[in-house]
Design a protein around this motif. Structure first.
Motif: not given
Length: 69
Positions: A60-65
Motif C-alpha cells: 500500500t505504501a509503495v503504491l501510494k508513493a
C-alpha cells in the motif's frame, strides 16, 4: 480530493496510527479466517497473519508513493 477531508487530514497527521491499521486489520482478518475457516491453531495462524499484514502495508505504501498520493 477526499470526500471526507477531516478524516483524511486526521490520518495524515497520525501516520503511525495509519500504518498500524494497515498492518493489523488485514493481518487480523487473514489470521481470523484461517482459524475459523481453515481450522488452524492461533499459534500457526497469527504469525502468517502478521506477515500478510506487513506485506499488505508495504505494498500500500509503495503504491501510494508511486501514484503520488
Amino acid at each position: 480530493m477526499s470526500s471526507q477531508p477531516i478524516t483524511d487530514s486526521w490520518f495524515r497527521t497520525r501516520s503511525v496510527l495509519w500504518h498500524l491499521l494497515t498492518v493489523t486489520v488485514p493481518g487480523g482478518v487473514y489470521a481470523g479466517s484461517q482459524i475459523v475457516i481453515g481450522g488452524q491453531s492461533p499459534e500457526s495462524a497469527v504469525p502468517i497473519g502478521i506477515a500478510f499484514g506487513l506485506v499488505f502495508a508495504v505494498t500500500t505504501a509503495v503504491l501510494k508513493a508511486a501514484l503520488g498520493r
